[in-house]
Design a protein around this motif. Structure first.
Motif, PDB file in Angstrom:
ATOM      1  N   ASN A 137      68.088  12.350  20.656  1.00 24.61           N
ATOM      2  CA  ASN A 137      68.838  12.452  21.908  1.00 24.61           C
ATOM      3  C   ASN A 137      70.049  13.364  21.806  1.00 24.61           C
ATOM      4  O   ASN A 137      70.955  13.287  22.627  1.00 24.61           O
ATOM      5  CB  ASN A 137      69.281  11.053  22.361  1.00 24.61           C
ATOM      6  CG  ASN A 137      68.090  10.166  22.654  1.00 24.61           C
ATOM      7  OD1 ASN A 137      67.104  10.619  23.214  1.00 24.61           O
ATOM      8  ND2 ASN A 137      68.174   8.911  22.259  1.00 24.61           N
ATOM      9  N   VAL A 138      70.057  14.235  20.811  1.00 22.50           N
ATOM     10  CA  VAL A 138      71.169  15.148  20.599  1.00 22.50           C
ATOM     11  C   VAL A 138      70.828  16.485  21.252  1.00 22.50           C
ATOM     12  O   VAL A 138      69.762  17.044  21.010  1.00 22.50           O
ATOM     13  CB  VAL A 138      71.447  15.348  19.090  1.00 22.50           C
ATOM     14  CG1 VAL A 138      72.590  16.311  18.885  1.00 22.50           C
ATOM     15  CG2 VAL A 138      71.735  14.014  18.430  1.00 22.50           C
ATOM     16  N   LYS A 139      71.736  16.971  22.085  1.00 22.58           N
ATOM     17  CA  LYS A 139      71.494  18.238  22.779  1.00 22.58           C
ATOM     18  C   LYS A 139      72.097  19.383  21.961  1.00 22.58           C
ATOM     19  O   LYS A 139      73.269  19.690  22.083  1.00 22.58           O
ATOM     20  CB  LYS A 139      72.095  18.204  24.174  1.00 22.58           C
ATOM     21  CG  LYS A 139      71.436  17.209  25.080  1.00 22.58           C
ATOM     22  CD  LYS A 139      72.003  17.242  26.479  1.00 22.58           C
ATOM     23  CE  LYS A 139      71.289  16.217  27.334  1.00 22.58           C
ATOM     24  NZ  LYS A 139      71.752  16.243  28.712  1.00 22.58           N
ATOM     25  N   ILE A 140      71.252  19.979  21.111  1.00 22.67           N
ATOM     26  CA  ILE A 140      71.662  21.158  20.346  1.00 22.67           C
ATOM     27  C   ILE A 140      70.536  22.179  20.418  1.00 22.67           C
ATOM     28  O   ILE A 140      69.374  21.829  20.619  1.00 22.67           O
ATOM     29  CB  ILE A 140      72.010  20.823  18.875  1.00 22.67           C
ATOM     30  CG1 ILE A 140      70.845  20.154  18.167  1.00 22.67           C
ATOM     31  CG2 ILE A 140      73.255  19.972  18.782  1.00 22.67           C
ATOM     32  CD1 ILE A 140      71.074  19.931  16.689  1.00 22.67           C
ATOM     33  N   SER A 141      70.878  23.426  20.275  1.00 25.05           N
ATOM     34  CA  SER A 141      69.898  24.498  20.395  1.00 25.05           C
ATOM     35  C   SER A 141      68.880  24.449  19.251  1.00 25.05           C
ATOM     36  O   SER A 141      69.127  23.865  18.196  1.00 25.05           O
ATOM     37  CB  SER A 141      70.613  25.848  20.393  1.00 25.05           C
ATOM     38  OG  SER A 141      71.147  26.102  19.101  1.00 25.05           O
ATOM     39  N   LYS A 142      67.744  25.113  19.485  1.00 28.43           N
ATOM     40  CA  LYS A 142      66.709  25.190  18.452  1.00 28.43           C
ATOM     41  C   LYS A 142      67.213  25.959  17.241  1.00 28.43           C
ATOM     42  O   LYS A 142      66.867  25.643  16.108  1.00 28.43           O
ATOM     43  CB  LYS A 142      65.452  25.833  19.019  1.00 28.43           C
ATOM     44  CG  LYS A 142      64.718  24.937  20.002  1.00 28.43           C
ATOM     45  CD  LYS A 142      63.456  25.595  20.496  1.00 28.43           C
ATOM     46  CE  LYS A 142      62.732  24.679  21.477  1.00 28.43           C
ATOM     47  NZ  LYS A 142      61.503  25.303  21.968  1.00 28.43           N
ATOM     48  N   THR A 143      68.057  26.962  17.491  1.00 20.85           N
ATOM     49  CA  THR A 143      68.630  27.740  16.389  1.00 20.85           C
ATOM     50  C   THR A 143      69.513  26.848  15.524  1.00 20.85           C
ATOM     51  O   THR A 143      69.448  26.888  14.289  1.00 20.85           O
ATOM     52  CB  THR A 143      69.448  28.926  16.934  1.00 20.85           C
ATOM     53  OG1 THR A 143      68.580  29.737  17.724  1.00 20.85           O
ATOM     54  CG2 THR A 143      70.052  29.738  15.810  1.00 20.85           C
ATOM     55  N   ARG A 182      69.313  23.577  15.257  1.00 21.46           N
ATOM     56  CA  ARG A 182      68.423  22.632  14.559  1.00 21.46           C
ATOM     57  C   ARG A 182      67.851  23.277  13.298  1.00 21.46           C
ATOM     58  O   ARG A 182      67.803  22.661  12.241  1.00 21.46           O
ATOM     59  CB  ARG A 182      67.276  22.182  15.462  1.00 21.46           C
ATOM     60  CG  ARG A 182      67.669  21.168  16.480  1.00 21.46           C
ATOM     61  CD  ARG A 182      66.473  20.790  17.345  1.00 21.46           C
ATOM     62  NE  ARG A 182      66.895  19.953  18.438  1.00 21.46           N
ATOM     63  CZ  ARG A 182      66.789  18.618  18.449  1.00 21.46           C
ATOM     64  NH1 ARG A 182      66.244  18.006  17.428  1.00 21.46           N
ATOM     65  NH2 ARG A 182      67.215  17.924  19.470  1.00 21.46           N
ATOM     66  N   GLN A 183      67.439  24.540  13.407  1.00 25.16           N
ATOM     67  CA  GLN A 183      66.877  25.232  12.251  1.00 25.16           C
ATOM     68  C   GLN A 183      67.942  25.444  11.183  1.00 25.16           C
ATOM     69  O   GLN A 183      67.669  25.302   9.993  1.00 25.16           O
ATOM     70  CB  GLN A 183      66.288  26.570  12.664  1.00 25.16           C
ATOM     71  CG  GLN A 183      65.593  27.272  11.507  1.00 25.16           C
ATOM     72  CD  GLN A 183      64.907  28.546  11.937  1.00 25.16           C
ATOM     73  OE1 GLN A 183      65.178  29.076  13.006  1.00 25.16           O
ATOM     74  NE2 GLN A 183      64.005  29.027  11.113  1.00 25.16           N
ATOM     75  N   GLN A 184      69.164  25.753  11.593  1.00 22.04           N
ATOM     76  CA  GLN A 184      70.251  25.926  10.628  1.00 22.04           C
ATOM     77  C   GLN A 184      70.546  24.622   9.899  1.00 22.04           C
ATOM     78  O   GLN A 184      70.754  24.613   8.684  1.00 22.04           O
ATOM     79  CB  GLN A 184      71.512  26.426  11.325  1.00 22.04           C
ATOM     80  CG  GLN A 184      71.417  27.856  11.788  1.00 22.04           C
ATOM     81  CD  GLN A 184      72.608  28.260  12.636  1.00 22.04           C
ATOM     82  OE1 GLN A 184      73.371  27.428  13.125  1.00 22.04           O
ATOM     83  NE2 GLN A 184      72.775  29.563  12.831  1.00 22.04           N
ATOM     84  N   LEU A 185      70.543  23.522  10.624  1.00 24.78           N
ATOM     85  CA  LEU A 185      70.818  22.220  10.010  1.00 24.78           C
ATOM     86  C   LEU A 185      69.677  21.754   9.119  1.00 24.78           C
ATOM     87  O   LEU A 185      69.893  21.196   8.049  1.00 24.78           O
ATOM     88  CB  LEU A 185      71.103  21.170  11.095  1.00 24.78           C
ATOM     89  CG  LEU A 185      72.389  21.352  11.889  1.00 24.78           C
ATOM     90  CD1 LEU A 185      72.420  20.408  13.079  1.00 24.78           C
ATOM     91  CD2 LEU A 185      73.595  21.135  11.006  1.00 24.78           C
ATOM     92  N   ASP A 186      68.445  21.986   9.569  1.00 23.91           N
ATOM     93  CA  ASP A 186      67.269  21.557   8.815  1.00 23.91           C
ATOM     94  C   ASP A 186      66.946  22.515   7.677  1.00 23.91           C
ATOM     95  O   ASP A 186      66.473  22.099   6.623  1.00 23.91           O
ATOM     96  CB  ASP A 186      66.066  21.446   9.758  1.00 23.91           C
ATOM     97  CG  ASP A 186      64.807  21.009   9.042  1.00 23.91           C
ATOM     98  OD1 ASP A 186      64.825  19.913   8.444  1.00 23.91           O
ATOM     99  OD2 ASP A 186      63.822  21.756   9.054  1.00 23.91           O
ATOM    100  N   GLY A 187      67.197  23.798   7.892  1.00 24.02           N
ATOM    101  CA  GLY A 187      66.889  24.788   6.883  1.00 24.02           C
ATOM    102  C   GLY A 187      65.490  25.362   6.995  1.00 24.02           C
ATOM    103  O   GLY A 187      65.162  26.336   6.328  1.00 24.02           O
ATOM    104  N   ILE A 188      64.640  24.746   7.835  1.00 28.84           N
ATOM    105  CA  ILE A 188      63.250  25.205   7.941  1.00 28.84           C
ATOM    106  C   ILE A 188      62.788  25.293   9.398  1.00 28.84           C
ATOM    107  O   ILE A 188      62.446  26.349   9.888  1.00 28.84           O
ATOM    108  CB  ILE A 188      62.287  24.284   7.156  1.00 28.84           C
ATOM    109  CG1 ILE A 188      62.656  24.290   5.670  1.00 28.84           C
ATOM    110  CG2 ILE A 188      60.840  24.690   7.360  1.00 28.84           C
ATOM    111  CD1 ILE A 188      61.905  23.299   4.834  1.00 28.84           C
ATOM    112  N   SER A 189      62.777  24.159  10.078  1.00 22.73           N
ATOM    113  CA  SER A 189      62.117  24.066  11.373  1.00 22.73           C
ATOM    114  C   SER A 189      63.084  24.094  12.557  1.00 22.73           C
ATOM    115  O   SER A 189      64.131  23.451  12.536  1.00 22.73           O
ATOM    116  CB  SER A 189      61.299  22.775  11.439  1.00 22.73           C
ATOM    117  OG  SER A 189      60.753  22.599  12.725  1.00 22.73           O
ATOM    118  N   ARG A 190      62.679  24.828  13.606  1.00 20.41           N
ATOM    119  CA  ARG A 190      63.443  24.830  14.860  1.00 20.41           C
ATOM    120  C   ARG A 190      63.166  23.564  15.673  1.00 20.41           C
ATOM    121  O   ARG A 190      63.845  23.290  16.647  1.00 20.41           O
ATOM    122  CB  ARG A 190      63.076  26.058  15.693  1.00 20.41           C
ATOM    123  CG  ARG A 190      63.450  27.364  15.024  1.00 20.41           C
ATOM    124  CD  ARG A 190      62.917  28.569  15.760  1.00 20.41           C
ATOM    125  NE  ARG A 190      63.388  28.701  17.105  1.00 20.41           N
ATOM    126  CZ  ARG A 190      64.482  29.368  17.477  1.00 20.41           C
ATOM    127  NH1 ARG A 190      65.187  29.994  16.564  1.00 20.41           N
ATOM    128  NH2 ARG A 190      64.841  29.428  18.731  1.00 20.41           N
TER     129      ARG A 190
END
Length: 84
Positions: A43-49, A51-59
């Motif tokens: 339920n967190v509204k953050i961009s796909k970019t 999300r990828q930066q935080l995860d390191g892999i997936s958008r």
């Protein structure tokens, strides 16, 4: 259960690592424990970019791993004499 008992149990089960900061005499000046936890991004509204930066892999990451500082302790005389 005391902090030292928890630290030993978490260390044995690989749930956390406890690190000691020692002086030249081998006395404990401070300690801290680190572990990994997962944060859910449902339920967190953050961009796909982002999300990828935080995860390191997936958008499309729905969960990310983060460090959790579990315990912090210090010996007061050391910190008082070092910084006064």
């Amino acid at each position: 259960m005391t902090s030292s008992t928890k630290a030993i149990r978490f260390e044995q089960t690989s749930n956390a690592r406890t690190y000691l900061i020692l002086n030249d005499s081998g006395e404990i000046l401070a300690y801290f424990s680190l572990s990994f936890k997962e944060l859910t991004l449902d339920n967190v509204k953050i961009s796909k970019t982002k999300r990828q930066q935080l995860d390191g892999i997936s958008r499309k990451a729905e969960k990310i791993k983060v460090f959790l500082i579990g315990q912090i302790g210090k010996t007061h005389p050391f910190w008082i004499t070092q910084f006064l």
